[in-house]
Design a protein around this motif. Structure first.
Motif, PDB file in Angstrom:
ATOM      1  N   THR A  31       0.745  -0.789  -0.154  1.00 19.79           N
ATOM      2  CA  THR A  31      -0.299   0.081  -0.006  1.00 19.79           C
ATOM      3  C   THR A  31       0.880   1.422  -0.109  1.00 19.79           C
ATOM      4  OG1 THR A  31      -0.245   0.104   2.582  1.00 19.79           O
ATOM      5  CG2 THR A  31      -1.647  -1.276   1.475  1.00 19.79           C
ATOM      6  N   THR A  32       0.561   2.452  -0.652  1.00 17.87           N
ATOM      7  CA  THR A  32       1.278   3.284  -0.958  1.00 17.87           C
ATOM      8  C   THR A  32      -0.016   4.903  -0.293  1.00 17.87           C
ATOM      9  OG1 THR A  32       3.104   5.168  -2.032  1.00 17.87           O
ATOM     10  CG2 THR A  32       1.128   3.330  -3.370  1.00 17.87           C
ATOM     11  N   ARG A  33       0.214   6.049  -0.233  1.00 19.79           N
ATOM     12  CA  ARG A  33      -0.215   6.818  -0.133  1.00 19.79           C
ATOM     13  C   ARG A  33       0.840   7.892  -1.663  1.00 19.79           C
ATOM     14  NH1 ARG A  33      -2.050   8.987   6.005  1.00 19.79           N
ATOM     15  NH2 ARG A  33      -2.745   6.884   6.357  1.00 19.79           N
ATOM     16  N   THR A  34       2.099   8.084  -1.774  1.00 16.57           N
ATOM     17  CA  THR A  34       2.917   8.308  -2.365  1.00 16.57           C
ATOM     18  C   THR A  34       2.664   7.699  -3.761  1.00 16.57           C
ATOM     19  OG1 THR A  34       4.271   7.863  -1.790  1.00 16.57           O
ATOM     20  CG2 THR A  34       3.374  10.207  -1.492  1.00 16.57           C
ATOM     21  N   PRO A  35       1.323   6.322  -4.609  1.00 16.39           N
ATOM     22  CA  PRO A  35       1.794   6.332  -5.937  1.00 16.39           C
ATOM     23  C   PRO A  35       3.296   6.562  -6.827  1.00 16.39           C
ATOM     24  CG  PRO A  35       0.342   7.341  -6.157  1.00 16.39           C
ATOM     25  CD  PRO A  35       0.402   7.789  -4.374  1.00 16.39           C
ATOM     26  N   ASP A  36       3.046   8.507  -6.946  1.00 18.59           N
ATOM     27  CA  ASP A  36       3.758   8.416  -7.739  1.00 18.59           C
ATOM     28  C   ASP A  36       5.272   8.723  -7.582  1.00 18.59           C
ATOM     29  OD1 ASP A  36       3.023  10.368  -5.132  1.00 18.59           O
ATOM     30  OD2 ASP A  36       4.651  11.444  -6.104  1.00 18.59           O
ATOM     31  N   ARG A  37       6.303   7.430  -5.754  1.00 20.84           N
ATOM     32  CA  ARG A  37       7.527   8.109  -5.666  1.00 20.84           C
ATOM     33  C   ARG A  37       7.322   6.005  -6.346  1.00 20.84           C
ATOM     34  NH1 ARG A  37       7.786  10.680  -0.498  1.00 20.84           N
ATOM     35  NH2 ARG A  37       7.391  12.759  -1.054  1.00 20.84           N
ATOM     36  N   ALA A  38       6.459   5.643  -6.460  1.00 18.64           N
ATOM     37  CA  ALA A  38       6.764   4.290  -7.368  1.00 18.64           C
ATOM     38  C   ALA A  38       7.761   3.730  -7.955  1.00 18.64           C
ATOM     39  CB  ALA A  38       5.035   3.304  -7.334  1.00 18.64           C
ATOM     40  N   ALA A  39       8.532   5.149  -8.442  1.00 20.33           N
ATOM     41  CA  ALA A  39       9.746   4.511  -9.308  1.00 20.33           C
ATOM     42  C   ALA A  39      11.225   3.808  -8.857  1.00 20.33           C
ATOM     43  CB  ALA A  39      10.204   5.845  -9.703  1.00 20.33           C
ATOM     44  N   GLY A  40      10.962   2.767  -9.075  1.00 18.82           N
ATOM     45  CA  GLY A  40      12.430   1.792  -8.499  1.00 18.82           C
ATOM     46  C   GLY A  40      11.927  -0.103  -7.679  1.00 18.82           C
ATOM     47  N   LEU A  41      10.214   0.705  -7.995  1.00 24.70           N
ATOM     48  CA  LEU A  41      10.026  -0.526  -7.274  1.00 24.70           C
ATOM     49  C   LEU A  41       9.926  -2.277  -8.302  1.00 24.70           C
ATOM     50  CD1 LEU A  41       7.065  -0.171  -5.360  1.00 24.70           C
ATOM     51  CD2 LEU A  41       9.035  -0.534  -4.147  1.00 24.70           C
ATOM     52  N   PRO A  43       9.086  -4.344 -11.322  1.00 23.86           N
ATOM     53  CA  PRO A  43       8.193  -4.151 -12.022  1.00 23.86           C
ATOM     54  C   PRO A  43       6.328  -4.321 -12.231  1.00 23.86           C
ATOM     55  CG  PRO A  43      10.385  -4.569 -13.250  1.00 23.86           C
ATOM     56  CD  PRO A  43      10.257  -4.934 -11.995  1.00 23.86           C
ATOM     57  N   ALA A  44       6.225  -5.803 -11.283  1.00 26.21           N
ATOM     58  CA  ALA A  44       5.454  -6.955 -11.360  1.00 26.21           C
ATOM     59  C   ALA A  44       5.000  -6.522  -9.927  1.00 26.21           C
ATOM     60  CB  ALA A  44       5.409  -8.322 -11.967  1.00 26.21           C
ATOM     61  N   CYS A  45       5.065  -5.483  -8.879  1.00 24.08           N
ATOM     62  CA  CYS A  45       4.637  -4.986  -7.745  1.00 24.08           C
ATOM     63  C   CYS A  45       3.122  -4.840  -7.888  1.00 24.08           C
ATOM     64  CB  CYS A  45       5.689  -4.843  -7.045  1.00 24.08           C
ATOM     65  SG  CYS A  45       5.735  -4.241  -5.051  1.00 24.08           S
ATOM     66  N   PRO A  46       1.940  -5.029  -7.133  1.00 25.56           N
ATOM     67  CA  PRO A  46       0.741  -4.297  -7.070  1.00 25.56           C
ATOM     68  C   PRO A  46       1.171  -3.637  -5.926  1.00 25.56           C
ATOM     69  CG  PRO A  46       0.787  -6.462  -6.849  1.00 25.56           C
ATOM     70  CD  PRO A  46       2.181  -6.772  -6.919  1.00 25.56           C
ATOM     71  N   LEU A  47       0.424  -1.999  -6.352  1.00 18.35           N
ATOM     72  CA  LEU A  47       0.000  -1.322  -5.344  1.00 18.35           C
ATOM     73  C   LEU A  47      -2.039  -0.914  -4.838  1.00 18.35           C
ATOM     74  CD1 LEU A  47       1.940   1.734  -6.510  1.00 18.35           C
ATOM     75  CD2 LEU A  47       2.398  -0.036  -4.668  1.00 18.35           C
ATOM     76  N   PHE A  48      -1.713  -1.094  -3.306  1.00 20.28           N
ATOM     77  CA  PHE A  48      -3.479  -1.118  -3.418  1.00 20.28           C
ATOM     78  C   PHE A  48      -3.793   0.226  -2.196  1.00 20.28           C
ATOM     79  CE2 PHE A  48      -1.802  -5.319  -3.950  1.00 20.28           C
ATOM     80  CZ  PHE A  48      -2.946  -6.191  -4.005  1.00 20.28           C
ATOM     81  N   ASP A  49      -4.814   0.130  -2.785  1.00 25.33           N
ATOM     82  CA  ASP A  49      -5.531   2.084  -1.698  1.00 25.33           C
ATOM     83  C   ASP A  49      -5.603   1.227  -0.783  1.00 25.33           C
ATOM     84  OD1 ASP A  49      -5.269   3.123  -4.155  1.00 25.33           O
ATOM     85  OD2 ASP A  49      -6.980   2.311  -4.608  1.00 25.33           O
ATOM     86  N   ASP A  50      -5.469   0.336   0.334  1.00 26.26           N
ATOM     87  CA  ASP A  50      -6.091  -0.124   1.016  1.00 26.26           C
ATOM     88  C   ASP A  50      -5.167  -1.810   2.132  1.00 26.26           C
ATOM     89  OD1 ASP A  50      -8.624  -1.913   1.855  1.00 26.26           O
ATOM     90  OD2 ASP A  50      -9.034  -1.246   0.023  1.00 26.26           O
ATOM     91  N   ILE A  51      -5.309  -1.334   2.656  1.00 30.22           N
ATOM     92  CA  ILE A  51      -4.737  -2.855   3.511  1.00 30.22           C
ATOM     93  C   ILE A  51      -5.454  -4.320   3.207  1.00 30.22           C
ATOM     94  CG2 ILE A  51      -4.687  -2.502   6.442  1.00 30.22           C
ATOM     95  CD1 ILE A  51      -2.342  -2.541   6.897  1.00 30.22           C
ATOM     96  N   ALA A  52      -6.577  -4.100   3.640  1.00 30.72           N
ATOM     97  CA  ALA A  52      -7.561  -5.239   3.488  1.00 30.72           C
ATOM     98  C   ALA A  52      -7.143  -5.747   2.224  1.00 30.72           C
ATOM     99  CB  ALA A  52      -9.067  -4.842   4.155  1.00 30.72           C
ATOM    100  N   ALA A  53      -7.510  -5.136   0.762  1.00 26.61           N
ATOM    101  CA  ALA A  53      -7.360  -5.427  -0.219  1.00 26.61           C
ATOM    102  C   ALA A  53      -5.621  -6.645  -0.405  1.00 26.61           C
ATOM    103  CB  ALA A  53      -7.805  -4.246  -1.512  1.00 26.61           C
TER     104      ALA A  53
END
Length: 259
Positions: A31-41, A43-53
């Protein structure tokens, strides 16, 4: 095994990504509140809006986010099957209570510090608190961290103080003295004192001092790289998978016998 990381784009979150990969297990996402900082993760790492998901697609969630998120995260994870490795510090009584409630439903490893060295310092501090009479030995805890740290004393310092208080059979809140300033009068007998220093980019330094009229014993720990916290948290995640619901500590992860 699949591990998810809450706050994956944060400073510790990125170290956790590397340590999960080094452990040879699957990174389920984060999860992240700053998806714009996802560079460097990855490539196949999914990002979620909430911890339950996130919890729905992993076995363990590692969480080093913020005290303000603990109540909501505890409520969300209690309704899933994922274990929770929580390293957030500075929790209020209400926030701690939410962790305990979550532990009724899922396995939770909660630690103020995931360093094996700090875990052993806490163990020794408890033993010394029990062995060295408070009427004779004054207990003081001194910590120093980087200038960006917002809470004081640090969660680790408070955990060490709690260990001393547990050894002495007292309530820490009743004997705690922090931030002495001005004409404070003589030191209270049995007090557990805290001093917090801030500066530079120091990862973490903690000293526990027991001082009598005749001697002083000091326990010291220095963290040179915050990676030690990520390494310990992944170790805890590997250990907690498949455990029964309950609240566990790093002492459990290290296999230390109960005192």
């Amino acid at each position: 095994m699949r591990i998810g990381i809450a706050g994956i784009t944060g400073r510790v979150g990125r170290l956790l990504v590397e340590e999960v990969q080094a452990a040879g297990v699957a990174l389920a996402g984060g999860t992240t509140r700053t998806p714009d900082r996802a560079a460097g993760l990855p490539p196949a790492c999914p990002l979620f809006d909430d911890i339950a998901a996130l919890a729905e697609v992993c076995d363990v969630v590692i969480d080093f986010t913020h005290a303000d998120t603990v109540v909501a995260n505890a409520r969300a994870l209690a309704g899933t099957k994922a274990a929770w490795v929580l390293g957030t510090t500075g929790l209020s009584a209400q926030q701690n209570e939410s962790v305990l409630k979550a532990a009724e439903h899922v396995a939770v490893v909660h630690a103020a510090n995931f360093s094996p060295g700090v875990t052993l310092v806490q163990r020794l501090a408890r033993m010394m608190g029990q062995a060295l009479p408070a009427q004779v030995y004054d207990a003081e805890i001194v910590e120093m961290h980087h200038r960006q740290k917002v809470d004081a004393p640090s969660g680790t310092a408070l955990a060490i103080g709690q260990a001393v208080a547990l050894g002495r059979g007292v309530d820490l809140d009743a004997v705690r003295e922090s931030g002495r300033d001005g004409h404070t009068g003589p030191r209270r007998e049995g007090a557990i004192g805290f001093a917090a220093l801030r500066g530079g980019q120091i990862v973490g330094e903690h000293d526990v001092l027991f001082t009598s009229a005749d001697e002083q014993i000091t326990l010291s720990h220095r963290a040179f790289d915050r990676r030690i916290f990520a390494t310990g948290a992944v170790r805890a995640a590997l250990w907690v998978k498949g455990r029964e619901a309950g609240l566990y500590s790093m002492e459990d992860v290290l296999g230390l016998p109960p005192l």
